[in-house]
Design an enzyme around this catalytic site. Structure first.
Site, PDB file in Angstrom:
ATOM      1  N   SER A  11       4.564 116.619   7.218  1.00  0.00           N
ATOM      2  CA  SER A  11       4.235 115.191   7.169  1.00  0.00           C
ATOM      3  C   SER A  11       3.750 114.727   8.539  1.00  0.00           C
ATOM      4  O   SER A  11       4.487 114.813   9.528  1.00  0.00           O
ATOM      5  CB  SER A  11       5.465 114.381   6.767  1.00  0.00           C
ATOM      6  OG  SER A  11       5.214 113.012   7.029  1.00  0.00           O
ATOM      7  N   HIS A  35       0.959 116.416   4.198  1.00  0.00           N
ATOM      8  CA  HIS A  35       1.581 115.237   3.579  1.00  0.00           C
ATOM      9  C   HIS A  35       1.241 113.990   4.390  1.00  0.00           C
ATOM     10  O   HIS A  35       1.497 113.938   5.600  1.00  0.00           O
ATOM     11  CB  HIS A  35       3.088 115.453   3.515  1.00  0.00           C
ATOM     12  CG  HIS A  35       3.844 114.414   2.752  1.00  0.00           C
ATOM     13  ND1 HIS A  35       3.933 114.404   1.372  1.00  0.00           N
ATOM     14  CD2 HIS A  35       4.556 113.343   3.171  1.00  0.00           C
ATOM     15  CE1 HIS A  35       4.681 113.388   0.984  1.00  0.00           C
ATOM     16  NE2 HIS A  35       5.069 112.710   2.054  1.00  0.00           N
ATOM     17  N   ASP A  37       1.782 109.991   4.641  1.00  0.00           N
ATOM     18  CA  ASP A  37       2.632 108.880   4.206  1.00  0.00           C
ATOM     19  C   ASP A  37       1.935 107.553   4.446  1.00  0.00           C
ATOM     20  O   ASP A  37       1.731 107.146   5.588  1.00  0.00           O
ATOM     21  CB  ASP A  37       3.959 108.903   4.974  1.00  0.00           C
ATOM     22  CG  ASP A  37       4.845 110.046   4.540  1.00  0.00           C
ATOM     23  OD1 ASP A  37       5.151 110.124   3.339  1.00  0.00           O
ATOM     24  OD2 ASP A  37       5.234 110.860   5.398  1.00  0.00           O
ATOM     25  N   MET A  39       2.284 103.620   4.061  1.00  0.00           N
ATOM     26  CA  MET A  39       3.298 102.562   3.881  1.00  0.00           C
ATOM     27  C   MET A  39       2.657 101.213   4.183  1.00  0.00           C
ATOM     28  O   MET A  39       1.886 101.078   5.130  1.00  0.00           O
ATOM     29  CB  MET A  39       4.470 102.789   4.831  1.00  0.00           C
ATOM     30  CG  MET A  39       5.107 104.163   4.739  1.00  0.00           C
ATOM     31  SD  MET A  39       6.628 104.227   5.698  1.00  0.00           S
ATOM     32  CE  MET A  39       6.940 105.996   5.726  1.00  0.00           C
ATOM     33  N   HIS A  68       1.205 110.348  -0.136  1.00  0.00           N
ATOM     34  CA  HIS A  68       2.418 109.722  -0.656  1.00  0.00           C
ATOM     35  C   HIS A  68       2.313 108.224  -0.415  1.00  0.00           C
ATOM     36  O   HIS A  68       2.485 107.764   0.714  1.00  0.00           O
ATOM     37  CB  HIS A  68       3.633 110.338   0.052  1.00  0.00           C
ATOM     38  CG  HIS A  68       4.946 109.735  -0.342  1.00  0.00           C
ATOM     39  ND1 HIS A  68       6.105 109.984   0.372  1.00  0.00           N
ATOM     40  CD2 HIS A  68       5.298 108.926  -1.362  1.00  0.00           C
ATOM     41  CE1 HIS A  68       7.113 109.334  -0.206  1.00  0.00           C
ATOM     42  NE2 HIS A  68       6.647 108.679  -1.244  1.00  0.00           N
ATOM     43  N   MET A  70       3.599 104.748  -0.448  1.00  0.00           N
ATOM     44  CA  MET A  70       4.780 103.875  -0.511  1.00  0.00           C
ATOM     45  C   MET A  70       4.263 102.450  -0.392  1.00  0.00           C
ATOM     46  O   MET A  70       4.382 101.792   0.642  1.00  0.00           O
ATOM     47  CB  MET A  70       5.754 104.235   0.609  1.00  0.00           C
ATOM     48  CG  MET A  70       6.517 105.522   0.312  1.00  0.00           C
ATOM     49  SD  MET A  70       7.206 106.290   1.777  1.00  0.00           S
ATOM     50  CE  MET A  70       5.774 107.218   2.328  1.00  0.00           C
ATOM     51  N   MET A 139      12.768 111.775  -3.663  1.00  0.00           N
ATOM     52  CA  MET A 139      13.159 111.443  -2.293  1.00  0.00           C
ATOM     53  C   MET A 139      14.576 111.956  -2.040  1.00  0.00           C
ATOM     54  O   MET A 139      15.473 111.768  -2.866  1.00  0.00           O
ATOM     55  CB  MET A 139      13.135 109.921  -2.067  1.00  0.00           C
ATOM     56  CG  MET A 139      11.777 109.248  -2.162  1.00  0.00           C
ATOM     57  SD  MET A 139      10.504 109.868  -1.035  1.00  0.00           S
ATOM     58  CE  MET A 139      11.271 109.645   0.578  1.00  0.00           C
ATOM     59  N   ASP A 177      11.413 115.275  -0.338  1.00  0.00           N
ATOM     60  CA  ASP A 177      10.882 114.595   0.838  1.00  0.00           C
ATOM     61  C   ASP A 177      11.993 113.798   1.503  1.00  0.00           C
ATOM     62  O   ASP A 177      12.559 112.902   0.883  1.00  0.00           O
ATOM     63  CB  ASP A 177       9.739 113.664   0.388  1.00  0.00           C
ATOM     64  CG  ASP A 177       9.044 112.984   1.550  1.00  0.00           C
ATOM     65  OD1 ASP A 177       9.358 113.289   2.718  1.00  0.00           O
ATOM     66  OD2 ASP A 177       8.163 112.124   1.269  1.00  0.00           O
ATOM     67  N   GLY A 199       8.676 116.430   8.120  1.00  0.00           N
ATOM     68  CA  GLY A 199       8.036 115.734   9.225  1.00  0.00           C
ATOM     69  C   GLY A 199       8.654 116.128  10.550  1.00  0.00           C
ATOM     70  O   GLY A 199       8.100 116.932  11.316  1.00  0.00           O
TER      71      GLY A 199
HETATM   72  C1  DX5 Z   1       9.558 108.868   4.548  1.00  0.00           C
HETATM   73  C2  DX5 Z   1       8.406 109.778   4.229  1.00  0.00           C
HETATM   74  C3  DX5 Z   1       8.588 111.175   4.601  1.00  0.00           C
HETATM   75  C4  DX5 Z   1       8.852 111.431   6.070  1.00  0.00           C
HETATM   76  C5  DX5 Z   1       9.825 112.553   6.132  1.00  0.00           C
HETATM   77  O1  DX5 Z   1       9.647 107.807   3.671  1.00  0.00           O
HETATM   78  O2  DX5 Z   1       8.099 109.754   2.857  1.00  0.00           O
HETATM   79  O3  DX5 Z   1       7.494 111.972   4.162  1.00  0.00           O
HETATM   80  O4  DX5 Z   1       7.721 111.783   6.782  1.00  0.00           O
HETATM   81  O5  DX5 Z   1      10.205 112.711   7.450  1.00  0.00           O
HETATM   82  P1  DX5 Z   1      11.391 113.683   7.859  1.00  0.00           P
HETATM   83  O6  DX5 Z   1      10.985 115.054   7.449  1.00  0.00           O
HETATM   84  O7  DX5 Z   1      11.493 113.479   9.318  1.00  0.00           O
HETATM   85  O8  DX5 Z   1      12.608 113.211   7.110  1.00  0.00           O
HETATM   86 ZN    ZN Z   2       6.540 111.187   2.235  1.00  0.00          ZN
END
Ligand code: DX5
Ligand code: ZN
Length: 226
Positions: A11, A35, A37, A39, A68, A70, A139, A177, A199
């Site tokens: 990520s 990946h 993200d 948001m 992804h 969000m 998640m 994730d 990530g």
């Molecule tokens: C958080 C994201 C994840 C995030 C995971 O809402 O959807 O993809 O990047 O990060 P780590 O691996 O640090 O938990």
């Molecule tokens: Zn994610």
């Protein structure tokens, strides 16, 4: 349990946003998907990147994009990511009142379709929708921020989904994730996940590519029964 070789999806949320193309190239030959993200500061409190960044980044790497979303109102925004060349576009069940219709739109636009289930959402109401999807993202934290601690009991949802997918012979990746790292990926793989987002565990490492390879080895071993 018939689990295909694992997918490793670093990520970029944990990468250096001032050098995104370099950060992506650092995992180019080790990762399967990238990946991304997205948001919107509404569906989740955090705000990250959107379509223009994905469009620009698309030219910087051969890696398939696992987007992804969000965000609120994914019916309005998700197809744009498919048009931008995303391999898989995942939106949240909590944000969409007709997930199957949106999955169809995404497939028509040339992408795979993913359904994401946040921490506090049960999986059962969505099991019958899974034939319309290519990926199911469960998640293992509350969506919104990287670097959170993995929540082990959320793997119960992975186990439920794995049983359902295998019983129905569905072609569906089960992706986890949140908090996926060397000390958690084996449990997730043993529960039946076959795609892994990481990530902090990748971009927090001195050598991101090596971190991906190490995670892959652990996932493969756990999927093969330890
Ligand atoms: C958080 C994201 C994840 C995030 C995971 O809402 O959807 O993809 O990047 O990060 P780590 O691996 O640090 O938990
Ligand atoms: Zn994610």
């Amino acid at each position: 349990m018939t689990v295909p070789p694992p997918i490793l999806a670093p990520s970029i949320l944990a990468a250096d946003f001032a050098h995104l193309a370099d950060e992506v190239r650092a995992v180019e030959h080790a990762a399967d998907w990238l990946h991304v993200d997205v948001m919107d500061n509404h569906f989740v409190p955090n705000l990250t990147i959107g379509l223009p960044v994905v469009q620009s980044l698309r030219a910087a790497t051969q890696l398939p994009f696992d987007v992804h979303l969000m965000i609120e109102d994914p019916r309005r925004w998700a197809p744009g990511y498919a048009d931008a060349g995303a391999y898989n576009v995942t939106f949240h069940a909590e944000a969409c009142d007709d997930p199957v219709a949106l999955a169809k739109d995404l497939r028509s636009a040339g992408a795979k379709a993913g359904l994401a289930i946040d921490r506090d959402t049960p999986i059962e109401p969505y099991l019958d929708l899974l034939p319309g999807f290519d990926t199911l993202l469960i998640m293992t934290i509350k969506a919104g921020f990287g670097g959170q601690r993995f929540v082990p009991h959320l793997l119960d949802k992975v186990r439920t989904a794995r049983r359902h997918v295998d019983a129905g012979h569905l072609e569906l990746r089960i992706e986890v994730d949140g908090g996926i790292a060397a000390d958690t990926i084996e449990q997730a793989a043993a529960a039946g996940a076959d795609a892994f987002v990481a990530g902090t565990a990748v971009y927090g490492a001195d050598d991101p590519a090596e971190a991906v390879r190490r995670l892959r080895g652990l996932a493969e071993r756990a999927a093969a029964g330890g």
